[in-house]
Design a protein around this motif. Structure first.
Motif, PDB file in Angstrom:
ATOM      1  N   VAL A  46      15.449 -39.565 -44.526  1.00  0.00           N
ATOM      2  CA  VAL A  46      14.066 -39.415 -44.985  1.00  0.00           C
ATOM      3  C   VAL A  46      13.765 -37.953 -45.267  1.00  0.00           C
ATOM      4  CG1 VAL A  46      11.638 -39.672 -44.341  1.00  0.00           C
ATOM      5  CG2 VAL A  46      13.271 -41.488 -43.810  1.00  0.00           C
ATOM      6  N   MET A  47      14.199 -37.046 -44.383  1.00  0.00           N
ATOM      7  CA  MET A  47      13.929 -35.628 -44.570  1.00  0.00           C
ATOM      8  C   MET A  47      14.619 -35.092 -45.822  1.00  0.00           C
ATOM      9  SD  MET A  47      11.736 -34.636 -42.510  1.00  0.00           S
ATOM     10  CE  MET A  47      11.844 -32.964 -43.123  1.00  0.00           C
ATOM     11  N   ASN A  48      15.786 -35.638 -46.152  1.00  0.00           N
ATOM     12  CA  ASN A  48      16.465 -35.223 -47.377  1.00  0.00           C
ATOM     13  C   ASN A  48      15.584 -35.459 -48.596  1.00  0.00           C
ATOM     14  OD1 ASN A  48      19.168 -34.056 -47.460  1.00  0.00           O
ATOM     15  ND2 ASN A  48      19.740 -35.756 -46.131  1.00  0.00           N
ATOM     16  N   GLY A  49      14.831 -36.557 -48.583  1.00  0.00           N
ATOM     17  CA  GLY A  49      13.949 -36.859 -49.696  1.00  0.00           C
ATOM     18  C   GLY A  49      12.687 -36.027 -49.694  1.00  0.00           C
ATOM     19  N   LEU A  50      12.279 -35.545 -48.515  1.00  0.00           N
ATOM     20  CA  LEU A  50      11.025 -34.796 -48.411  1.00  0.00           C
ATOM     21  C   LEU A  50      11.208 -33.288 -48.564  1.00  0.00           C
ATOM     22  CD1 LEU A  50       9.244 -36.537 -45.377  1.00  0.00           C
ATOM     23  CD2 LEU A  50       8.610 -36.689 -47.788  1.00  0.00           C
ATOM     24  N   MET A  51      12.395 -32.777 -48.282  1.00  0.00           N
ATOM     25  CA  MET A  51      12.581 -31.335 -48.168  1.00  0.00           C
ATOM     26  C   MET A  51      12.165 -30.578 -49.424  1.00  0.00           C
ATOM     27  SD  MET A  51      13.749 -30.479 -45.141  1.00  0.00           S
ATOM     28  CE  MET A  51      14.855 -29.087 -45.130  1.00  0.00           C
ATOM     29  N   ASN A  92      28.078 -15.114 -44.902  1.00  0.00           N
ATOM     30  CA  ASN A  92      26.631 -15.118 -44.654  1.00  0.00           C
ATOM     31  C   ASN A  92      25.882 -16.124 -45.510  1.00  0.00           C
ATOM     32  OD1 ASN A  92      26.734 -13.249 -42.645  1.00  0.00           O
ATOM     33  ND2 ASN A  92      26.228 -11.501 -43.942  1.00  0.00           N
ATOM     34  N   GLU A  93      26.541 -17.188 -45.944  1.00  0.00           N
ATOM     35  CA  GLU A  93      25.885 -18.229 -46.717  1.00  0.00           C
ATOM     36  C   GLU A  93      25.539 -19.391 -45.795  1.00  0.00           C
ATOM     37  OE1 GLU A  93      26.542 -21.047 -50.668  1.00  0.00           O
ATOM     38  OE2 GLU A  93      28.091 -19.637 -50.022  1.00  0.00           O
ATOM     39  N   ILE A  94      24.302 -19.848 -45.864  1.00  0.00           N
ATOM     40  CA  ILE A  94      23.844 -20.951 -45.028  1.00  0.00           C
ATOM     41  C   ILE A  94      24.005 -22.241 -45.809  1.00  0.00           C
ATOM     42  CG2 ILE A  94      21.885 -21.895 -43.746  1.00  0.00           C
ATOM     43  CD1 ILE A  94      20.811 -19.035 -43.569  1.00  0.00           C
ATOM     44  N   LYS A  95      24.692 -23.203 -45.233  1.00  0.00           N
ATOM     45  CA  LYS A  95      24.999 -24.449 -45.911  1.00  0.00           C
ATOM     46  C   LYS A  95      23.920 -25.491 -45.653  1.00  0.00           C
ATOM     47  CE  LYS A  95      29.104 -22.925 -47.192  1.00  0.00           C
ATOM     48  NZ  LYS A  95      29.486 -22.708 -48.603  1.00  0.00           N
ATOM     49  N   GLY A  96      23.867 -26.506 -46.534  1.00  0.00           N
ATOM     50  CA  GLY A  96      22.992 -27.645 -46.328  1.00  0.00           C
ATOM     51  C   GLY A  96      21.613 -27.444 -46.932  1.00  0.00           C
ATOM     52  N   ILE A 143       8.721 -10.523 -40.650  1.00  0.00           N
ATOM     53  CA  ILE A 143       9.248  -9.172 -40.843  1.00  0.00           C
ATOM     54  C   ILE A 143       9.077  -8.338 -39.580  1.00  0.00           C
ATOM     55  CG2 ILE A 143       8.964  -7.033 -42.145  1.00  0.00           C
ATOM     56  CD1 ILE A 143      10.341  -9.213 -43.703  1.00  0.00           C
ATOM     57  N   ASN A 144       7.949  -8.505 -38.882  1.00  0.00           N
ATOM     58  CA  ASN A 144       7.694  -7.703 -37.679  1.00  0.00           C
ATOM     59  C   ASN A 144       8.709  -7.992 -36.577  1.00  0.00           C
ATOM     60  OD1 ASN A 144       5.399  -6.449 -38.822  1.00  0.00           O
ATOM     61  ND2 ASN A 144       4.111  -8.190 -38.238  1.00  0.00           N
ATOM     62  N   LYS A 145       9.059  -9.267 -36.419  1.00  0.00           N
ATOM     63  CA  LYS A 145      10.041  -9.633 -35.402  1.00  0.00           C
ATOM     64  C   LYS A 145      11.469  -9.608 -35.939  1.00  0.00           C
ATOM     65  CE  LYS A 145       7.178 -12.474 -32.359  1.00  0.00           C
ATOM     66  NZ  LYS A 145       7.077 -13.782 -31.644  1.00  0.00           N
ATOM     67  N   ASN A 146      11.607  -9.394 -37.246  1.00  0.00           N
ATOM     68  CA  ASN A 146      12.918  -9.363 -37.887  1.00  0.00           C
ATOM     69  C   ASN A 146      13.671 -10.665 -37.655  1.00  0.00           C
ATOM     70  OD1 ASN A 146      14.541  -7.915 -39.620  1.00  0.00           O
ATOM     71  ND2 ASN A 146      15.755  -6.983 -38.000  1.00  0.00           N
ATOM     72  N   GLU A 147      12.958 -11.788 -37.865  1.00  0.00           N
ATOM     73  CA  GLU A 147      13.530 -13.103 -37.616  1.00  0.00           C
ATOM     74  C   GLU A 147      13.441 -13.987 -38.857  1.00  0.00           C
ATOM     75  OE1 GLU A 147      12.792 -13.695 -32.803  1.00  0.00           O
ATOM     76  OE2 GLU A 147      11.396 -14.596 -34.250  1.00  0.00           O
ATOM     77  N   LEU A 148      14.431 -14.837 -39.019  1.00  0.00           N
ATOM     78  CA  LEU A 148      14.488 -15.832 -40.081  1.00  0.00           C
ATOM     79  C   LEU A 148      14.432 -17.213 -39.444  1.00  0.00           C
ATOM     80  CD1 LEU A 148      15.141 -16.805 -43.043  1.00  0.00           C
ATOM     81  CD2 LEU A 148      17.550 -16.633 -42.395  1.00  0.00           C
ATOM     82  N   TYR A 149      13.554 -18.096 -39.977  1.00  0.00           N
ATOM     83  CA  TYR A 149      13.383 -19.439 -39.422  1.00  0.00           C
ATOM     84  C   TYR A 149      13.816 -20.459 -40.471  1.00  0.00           C
ATOM     85  CZ  TYR A 149      10.336 -16.432 -36.673  1.00  0.00           C
ATOM     86  OH  TYR A 149       9.841 -15.397 -35.933  1.00  0.00           O
ATOM     87  N   LEU A 150      14.717 -21.358 -40.063  1.00  0.00           N
ATOM     88  CA  LEU A 150      15.225 -22.389 -40.960  1.00  0.00           C
ATOM     89  C   LEU A 150      14.970 -23.763 -40.355  1.00  0.00           C
ATOM     90  CD1 LEU A 150      16.865 -19.930 -42.164  1.00  0.00           C
ATOM     91  CD2 LEU A 150      18.667 -21.559 -42.614  1.00  0.00           C
ATOM     92  N   PHE A 151      14.372 -24.642 -41.159  1.00  0.00           N
ATOM     93  CA  PHE A 151      14.218 -26.042 -40.770  1.00  0.00           C
ATOM     94  C   PHE A 151      15.059 -26.859 -41.740  1.00  0.00           C
ATOM     95  CE2 PHE A 151      12.054 -30.190 -40.954  1.00  0.00           C
ATOM     96  CZ  PHE A 151      12.102 -30.530 -39.607  1.00  0.00           C
TER      97      PHE A 151
END
Length: 280
Positions: free
Chosen positions: A74-79, A5-9, A17-25
């Motif tokens: 570019v996103m790597n530098g901004l994250m 259950n480990e998310i890489k990267g 919480i209401n929808k019981n959802e996790l959002y990853l960008f």
């Protein structure tokens, strides 16, 4: 998810919480939605950049020159400087952690929607989603912390406007506050811990403070009988603050105005939190 259950990267995230959802960008420009109960990926969106909406316009020109495409590099530098925030209406935003820059994620596109400075010296503050509006409180910049509450005036000026408080602010945030832990319960916004910094003097907040988003007023609820200057792990969730101190675990129940104290099991090591399978 991998088997443990480990998310890489590299990624930023938000939770509903209401929808019981996790959002990853992530740095591959993917917006992924996971079911928190099963851990399964529900759907994924590949986000692209609209070249017609150049990010080098106005006051962000100091960061970029020429035509820029939001590539994974570019996103790597901004994250490290972006926060992901999902509003109740389903819209997603990327927000600069110093305040200022606002990017929307709509129709699988990244678009800049603000007309402001790329950052506003409000680092280590907090973004609040209330009534489908984006607020930003506190933070540190220019050698001092601040206590301003800003509101993003979307679809009008597209700038950050200061919210006027209707009463005097508590003395604990007279010189501002940064690096605190926030909790929103209905229209009440609570903050715990954090510190003020002014003229090289640093003061830790020992109180629980509340801001009413309907009345725009501040209240001090009282001091907390814990030493938070040692930076224990604090997790705000639903109606409680969960404090993992070195020797004990505390549950600060805001709505019941009480705090519970628990001992750890002998085989529990608080330093292992985040580095191994989560504990029940």
């Amino acid at each position: 998810f991998s088997l443990n259950n480990e998310i890489k990267g590299k990624f930023i995230y938000d939770v509903d919480i209401n929808k019981n959802e996790l959002y990853l960008f992530n740095n591959l420009l993917e917006l992924n939605t996971y079911d928190l109960e099963t851990g399964l990926l529900k759907y994924s969106q590949q986000i692209t950049f609209n070249k017609q909406d150049q990010l080098n316009n106005r006051t962000w020109s100091g960061l970029y020159t020429g035509d820029v495409n939001l590539s994974p590099d570019v996103m790597n530098g901004l994250m490290n400087n972006l926060k992901l925030k999902k509003l109740e209406n389903g819209k997603f935003y990327l927000l600069h952690d110093g305040g200022g820059l606002v990017l929307s994620l709509e129709n699988n596109k990244i678009n800049r929607v603000d007309n402001s400075f790329p950052f506003m010296n409000k680092f280590f503050g907090d973004f609040i989603n209330y009534n489908d509006k984006i607020f930003h409180f506190g933070g540190y910049g220019l050698f001092r912390s601040n206590n301003t509450m800003l509101l993003f005036d979307e679809d009008n000026s597209n700038q950050w406007d200061e919210v006027k408080f209707e009463n005097n602010i508590p003395s604990e945030i007279k010189n501002g506050i940064a690096s605190f832990f926030p909790l929103l319960i209905d229209s009440d916004y609570y903050i715990l811990s954090g510190n003020s910094s002014f003229n090289n003097e640093r003061v830790f907040n020992k109180s629980i403070l509340k801001f009413d988003f309907e009345k725009y007023t501040w209240d001090k609820l009282g001091d907390i009988n814990l030493d938070l200057s040692r930076n224990p792990l604090i997790i705000p969730s639903e109606t409680c603050f969960y404090v993992f101190d070195k020797n004990f675990f505390y549950q600060v129940q805001i709505t019941k105005e009480k705090m519970l104290k628990f001992e750890y099991n002998k085989d529990f090591n608080v330093e292992s939190l985040g580095n191994s399978t989560p504990y029940n």
